[in-house]
Design a protein around this motif. Structure first.
Motif, mmCIF file in Angstrom:
data_model
loop_
_atom_site.group_PDB
_atom_site.id
_atom_site.type_symbol
_atom_site.label_atom_id
_atom_site.label_comp_id
_atom_site.label_asym_id
_atom_site.label_seq_id
_atom_site.Cartn_x
_atom_site.Cartn_y
_atom_site.Cartn_z
ATOM 1 N N PRO A 179 0.825 -1.204 0.000
ATOM 2 C CA PRO A 179 0.000 0.000 0.000
ATOM 3 C C PRO A 179 0.861 1.256 0.000
ATOM 4 O O PRO A 179 1.998 1.255 0.473
ATOM 5 N N SER A 180 0.271 2.333 -0.507
ATOM 6 C CA SER A 180 0.986 3.606 -0.548
ATOM 7 C C SER A 180 1.053 4.222 0.850
ATOM 8 O O SER A 180 0.253 3.866 1.731
ATOM 9 N N PRO A 181 1.969 5.133 1.073
ATOM 10 C CA PRO A 181 2.028 5.811 2.372
ATOM 11 C C PRO A 181 0.739 6.556 2.702
ATOM 12 O O PRO A 181 0.339 6.630 3.864
ATOM 13 N N ALA A 182 0.069 7.112 1.690
ATOM 14 C CA ALA A 182 -1.202 7.806 1.928
ATOM 15 C C ALA A 182 -2.264 6.834 2.436
ATOM 16 O O ALA A 182 -3.075 7.176 3.306
ATOM 17 N N TYR A 183 -2.277 5.617 1.905
ATOM 18 C CA TYR A 183 -3.228 4.602 2.359
ATOM 19 C C TYR A 183 -2.944 4.206 3.805
ATOM 20 O O TYR A 183 -3.857 4.105 4.622
ATOM 21 N N PRO A 199 -10.885 -0.450 6.680
ATOM 22 C CA PRO A 199 -9.699 -0.413 5.807
ATOM 23 C C PRO A 199 -9.246 -1.798 5.334
ATOM 24 O O PRO A 199 -8.573 -1.907 4.317
ATOM 25 N N TYR A 200 -9.630 -2.845 6.032
ATOM 26 C CA TYR A 200 -9.262 -4.194 5.605
ATOM 27 C C TYR A 200 -10.039 -4.635 4.374
ATOM 28 O O TYR A 200 -9.637 -5.570 3.682
ATOM 29 N N ALA A 201 -11.174 -3.981 4.090
ATOM 30 C CA ALA A 201 -12.031 -4.385 2.985
ATOM 31 C C ALA A 201 -11.892 -3.497 1.755
ATOM 32 O O ALA A 201 -12.438 -3.820 0.709
ATOM 33 N N ILE A 202 -11.190 -2.382 1.868
ATOM 34 C CA ILE A 202 -11.087 -1.416 0.778
ATOM 35 C C ILE A 202 -9.634 -1.329 0.321
ATOM 36 O O ILE A 202 -8.736 -1.157 1.142
ATOM 37 N N ALA A 203 -9.424 -1.412 -0.985
ATOM 38 C CA ALA A 203 -8.062 -1.390 -1.506
ATOM 39 C C ALA A 203 -7.659 -0.046 -2.112
ATOM 40 O O ALA A 203 -6.483 0.279 -2.151
ATOM 41 N N GLN A 204 -8.611 0.735 -2.588
ATOM 42 C CA GLN A 204 -8.297 2.012 -3.228
ATOM 43 C C GLN A 204 -8.160 3.113 -2.179
ATOM 44 O O GLN A 204 -8.992 3.238 -1.289
ATOM 45 N N VAL A 212 -12.972 8.517 1.296
ATOM 46 C CA VAL A 212 -14.389 8.869 1.138
ATOM 47 C C VAL A 212 -15.238 8.145 2.177
ATOM 48 O O VAL A 212 -16.069 8.766 2.864
ATOM 49 N N VAL A 213 -15.040 6.852 2.322
ATOM 50 C CA VAL A 213 -15.818 6.074 3.289
ATOM 51 C C VAL A 213 -15.476 6.505 4.717
ATOM 52 O O VAL A 213 -16.363 6.650 5.565
ATOM 53 N N GLY A 214 -14.196 6.739 4.981
ATOM 54 C CA GLY A 214 -13.790 7.180 6.310
ATOM 55 C C GLY A 214 -14.393 8.523 6.687
ATOM 56 O O GLY A 214 -14.859 8.718 7.811
ATOM 57 N N ALA A 215 -14.411 9.456 5.741
ATOM 58 C CA ALA A 215 -15.016 10.763 6.006
ATOM 59 C C ALA A 215 -16.507 10.623 6.254
ATOM 60 O O ALA A 215 -17.058 11.273 7.161
ATOM 61 N N ALA A 216 -17.183 9.767 5.494
ATOM 62 C CA ALA A 216 -18.620 9.565 5.697
ATOM 63 C C ALA A 216 -18.905 8.959 7.068
ATOM 64 O O ALA A 216 -19.842 9.374 7.765
ATOM 65 N N LEU A 217 -18.105 7.998 7.476
ATOM 66 C CA LEU A 217 -18.311 7.393 8.800
ATOM 67 C C LEU A 217 -18.006 8.389 9.909
ATOM 68 O O LEU A 217 -18.700 8.408 10.943
ATOM 69 N N CYS A 218 -17.005 9.236 9.711
ATOM 70 C CA CYS A 218 -16.699 10.263 10.708
ATOM 71 C C CYS A 218 -17.840 11.272 10.841
ATOM 72 O O CYS A 218 -18.175 11.704 11.942
ATOM 73 N N VAL A 219 -18.441 11.630 9.718
ATOM 74 C CA VAL A 219 -19.605 12.525 9.755
ATOM 75 C C VAL A 219 -20.742 11.854 10.516
ATOM 76 O O VAL A 219 -21.434 12.506 11.309
ATOM 77 N N GLY A 220 -20.924 10.558 10.293
ATOM 78 C CA GLY A 220 -21.948 9.835 11.041
ATOM 79 C C GLY A 220 -21.716 9.849 12.537
ATOM 80 O O GLY A 220 -22.643 10.012 13.329
ATOM 81 N N VAL A 221 -20.468 9.717 12.938
ATOM 82 C CA VAL A 221 -20.135 9.779 14.371
ATOM 83 C C VAL A 221 -20.414 11.176 14.916
ATOM 84 O O VAL A 221 -20.974 11.330 16.004
ATOM 85 N N GLY A 269 -8.476 4.452 11.965
ATOM 86 C CA GLY A 269 -8.488 3.465 13.042
ATOM 87 C C GLY A 269 -8.450 4.118 14.412
ATOM 88 O O GLY A 269 -9.160 3.702 15.334
ATOM 89 N N LEU A 270 -7.634 5.167 14.553
ATOM 90 C CA LEU A 270 -7.582 5.897 15.824
ATOM 91 C C LEU A 270 -8.895 6.623 16.112
ATOM 92 O O LEU A 270 -9.399 6.608 17.242
ATOM 93 N N VAL A 271 -9.456 7.255 15.089
ATOM 94 C CA VAL A 271 -10.748 7.934 15.257
ATOM 95 C C VAL A 271 -11.819 6.908 15.625
ATOM 96 O O VAL A 271 -12.673 7.164 16.484
#
Length: 81
Positions: A15-19, A56-61, A67-76, A27-29
């Motif tokens: 994986p890339s450093p950005a990933y 993150p274990y299920a997403i490769a891109q 995008v998914v992380g930001a959406a889940l953070c908004v949900g929290v 994960g920390l959030v």
């Protein structure tokens, strides 16, 4: 170096450093959201925290990870109000 070339020939890439940064950050959030939800008795925050830690274990891109992380953070954040 031969091991890296062997993995790439099998179709496995690192994986890339950005990933990696995104996976650690979300994960920390997620851990913080889980702890908050558990202490405050908020089931939605608790399960959104679990989702943030595990997705993150299920997403490769990388772009989809953010995008998914930001959406889940908004949900929290919406659940905390």
């Amino acid at each position: 170096m031969a091991n890296l070339q062997t993995l790439q020939s099998l179709g496995i890439s690192l994986p890339s450093p950005a990933y990696i940064l995104g996976a650690v950050l979300f994960g920390l959030v997620g851990f913080v959201a889980y702890r908050y939800g558990k202490r405050a008795g908020r089931q939605r925050s608790k399960w959104l925290g679990v989702a943030l830690m595990l997705y993150p274990y299920a997403i490769a891109q990388t772009w989809l990870l953010y995008v998914v992380g930001a959406a889940l953070c908004v949900g929290v954040l919406i659940d905390c109000d």
